[in-house]
Every structure is written in C-alpha cells, then in structure tokens.
Design an enzyme around this catalytic site. Structure first.
Site, PDB file in Angstrom:
ATOM      1  N   GLU A 167     -11.349 -10.677  -1.141  1.00  0.00           N
ATOM      2  CA  GLU A 167     -10.994  -9.846   0.008  1.00  0.00           C
ATOM      3  C   GLU A 167     -12.256  -9.179   0.559  1.00  0.00           C
ATOM      4  O   GLU A 167     -12.659  -8.123   0.071  1.00  0.00           O
ATOM      5  CB  GLU A 167     -10.012  -8.749  -0.414  1.00  0.00           C
ATOM      6  N   HIS A 201      -8.591  -3.072  -6.109  1.00  0.00           N
ATOM      7  CA  HIS A 201      -8.553  -3.198  -4.656  1.00  0.00           C
ATOM      8  C   HIS A 201      -9.679  -2.360  -4.047  1.00  0.00           C
ATOM      9  O   HIS A 201      -9.993  -1.281  -4.547  1.00  0.00           O
ATOM     10  CB  HIS A 201      -7.181  -2.738  -4.127  1.00  0.00           C
ATOM     11  N   SER A 206      -6.620  -9.320   6.774  1.00  0.00           N
ATOM     12  CA  SER A 206      -6.136  -9.676   8.110  1.00  0.00           C
ATOM     13  C   SER A 206      -5.450 -11.032   8.176  1.00  0.00           C
ATOM     14  O   SER A 206      -5.597 -11.765   9.164  1.00  0.00           O
ATOM     15  CB  SER A 206      -7.281  -9.584   9.134  1.00  0.00           C
ATOM     16  N   LYS A 228       0.855  -1.209   0.000  1.00  0.00           N
ATOM     17  CA  LYS A 228       0.000   0.000   0.000  1.00  0.00           C
ATOM     18  C   LYS A 228       0.884   1.251   0.000  1.00  0.00           C
ATOM     19  O   LYS A 228       1.917   1.250  -0.672  1.00  0.00           O
ATOM     20  CB  LYS A 228      -0.980  -0.032   1.182  1.00  0.00           C
ATOM     21  N   GLY A 246      -7.489  -4.983   7.037  1.00  0.00           N
ATOM     22  CA  GLY A 246      -6.873  -4.098   8.019  1.00  0.00           C
ATOM     23  C   GLY A 246      -7.622  -3.999   9.343  1.00  0.00           C
ATOM     24  O   GLY A 246      -7.360  -3.099  10.135  1.00  0.00           O
TER      25      GLY A 246
HETATM   26  P1  PGA Z   1      -4.527  -6.568   5.366  1.00  0.00           P
HETATM   27  O1  PGA Z   1      -4.753  -6.010   3.871  1.00  0.00           O
HETATM   28  O2  PGA Z   1      -3.702  -7.824   5.242  1.00  0.00           O
HETATM   29  O3  PGA Z   1      -3.777  -5.463   6.078  1.00  0.00           O
HETATM   30  O4  PGA Z   1      -5.866  -6.825   5.945  1.00  0.00           O
HETATM   31  C1  PGA Z   1      -5.013  -6.875   2.811  1.00  0.00           C
HETATM   32  C2  PGA Z   1      -5.204  -6.088   1.546  1.00  0.00           C
HETATM   33  O5  PGA Z   1      -5.709  -4.965   1.606  1.00  0.00           O
HETATM   34  O6  PGA Z   1      -4.854  -6.564   0.447  1.00  0.00           O
END
Ligand code: PGA
Length: 252
Positions: free
Chosen positions: A166, A94, A212, A10, A172
């Site tokens: 996702e 995304h 996560s 990110k 997150g």
């Molecule tokens: P995360 O993000 O592992 O921090 O939950 C995953 C993503 O956004 O691809």
C-alpha cells in the site's frame, strides 16, 4: 489460490445500525461470488454484531491488535480476543497506524508474532511515502520494512502471512499506483521473501494491493499486476461499489 478482497472500514461508520446495514447489503450480494475470498474488517466494537450477521461467504478481520494475549493493557485488544470472536485475519502495520500511533517495524514484528502464535492471519501492510518515492527509495523502504517486520518469523508462520503493498501516497487520495509499478513491486516483494525463506514460499505468498482501489481499476491490479487480492478502504464503505469490485474480480 482465490483472490482475497479485504474491506478495511477504518473508523467508519458512525452508528451500529449503519454498520449492520452495510454488512447486510454486502452479504446479500456476495453469495454468487465463489471465486473470491471476502474479508470484512470493521471497527472492533462492531465485530460481535458482524459475527452474528456473518455468512460463510464472508470472513472477519481486526484492523489492529496488541502484541500480548492478555493483561493490564488499558484500551488494547489482543489477537486471542479477535480469534475467540471468530476473526480469521488481522491487519497489522497499516500506514495510518505507523503515522498516527508511531508503530515501528519492531512493534509490528511483535504483533505479527502474537497473531501467528494463535493462527490468526496477519495482513502486513508495507509501502513507501511520497517523499521516499520521490527520492527513489521505494525498494529500500519495502526491503527494510519486510526484513524488520518478519524478524525471527519461521517458515511455518510465514505461510499464514499476507503482505499488502500500500503506497502511502495512494491511500485515500484517488491516485492509485500505476499497474506496471504495482507489478514490479509485487516481483520485488517475492524476491525479498525468496531470499529470506524459499522460492516456493515466495511463490505461494499472497500479496495484495491497496490504495485508491475502485471498480474501474481493480481488475488491472489482479490480472496485470498479478496481485493475489486487494485491500480496500473508501470503496468498501459503499456496498454497491464494493460488490462491483467483488463481481469483477470473481469473473476475471
Ligand atoms: P483506500 O484505503 O482504498 O481508501 O485508498 C486503502 C487502505 O487504507 O487500506
């Protein structure tokens, strides 16, 4: 088919030296993990340096791309630029881009077409919001996102596309999807793909889980939910934790 482990950095880290350090510490420890394919998607401005540091064990990907290869599009990065820099993959659609930049399935479809046209492999992200989940709309949302994003994508191109499931509420938040649900969404995605293409296309499609993921839950998604890999945000910024995930999946 080796599991694919994708790091989505990110908008991190804040300095080039930190990006170099993170890349190097992952590179140093990833060597012995031959049973997984590791992809790192740093911010665009770190890609050229990452390319110089790259080892054969690590592949590179962009976090986004534009839908044209060149021209007067201030601030954008084309699939061709990513490919020319040595990227093999690109994350498309995304949920953070859908939410913050109003990316629609139509835009995502155009981006997928532009990427596959030059054999850059799209990692198409799909997933329902908490609101949609609560209203029991998950299956309908996934179906609609897949159909619209893959509109007029041929049977040759689909072979190079990866789908990342996702759930937006899991990203997150520290609250991953439960394994049974992830498994049933995996089956659902394959069913939709087999209706749009063929059963063998659906069987060979790589589906990742993201949201996560950490070193404790990673194995469950790969072994029990039968995901073909993971898309990892937060945990990919901590070299030790990320390597732990790679090693565990490598042994599984
Ligand atoms: P995360 O993000 O592992 O921090 O939950 C995953 C993503 O956004 O691809």
């Amino acid at each position: 088919m080796k599991p694919l482990i994708v790091a989505n950095w990110k908008m991190n880290p804040q300095r080039l030296v930190e990006a170099k350090r993170l890349f190097n510490s992952i590179k140093r420890r990833v060597r012995s993990s031959k049973n997984v394919e590791v992809v790192i998607c740093p911010p665009f401005i770190y890609l050229a340096t990452s390319k110089k540091q790259q080892a054969t064990e690590i592949k590179l990907g962009g976090q986004n791309c534009f839908w044209k290869q060149k021209g007067a599009f201030t601030g954008e990065i084309s699939p061709k630029m990513l490919k020319n820099l040595g990227c093999e993959y690109v994350i498309i659609g995304h949920s953070e881009r859908r939410r913050n930049f109003n990316e629609t399935d139509k835009i995502i479809n155009q981006k997928i077409k532009a990427a596959t046209a030059i054999k850059l492999k799209p990692i198409l992200c799909i997933g329902e919001s908490l609101e949609e989940k609560k209203r029991g709309r998950t299956q309908a949302v996934l179906k609609s996102q897949i159909i619209k994003s893959l509109d007029k994508i041929g049977k040759k191109e689909i072979k190079n596309i990866i789908i990342a499931y996702e759930p937006v509420w899991a990203i997150g938040t520290g609250i991953p999807c439960n394994i049974e649900t992830a498994f049933s969404e995996n089956l659902l995605i394959r069913k939709i793909i087999s209706q749009l293409y063929t059963q063998s296309t659906a069987k060979n499609l790589r589906i990742l889980y993201g949201g996560s993921v950490d070193s404790k839950n990673a194995i469950g998604f790969v072994k029990e939910a039968r995901m073909n890999g993971l898309l990892i945000g937060g945990a990919s910024l901590k070299a030790k934790e990320f390597i732990k995930i790679i090693k565990r999946v490598n042994k599984a």
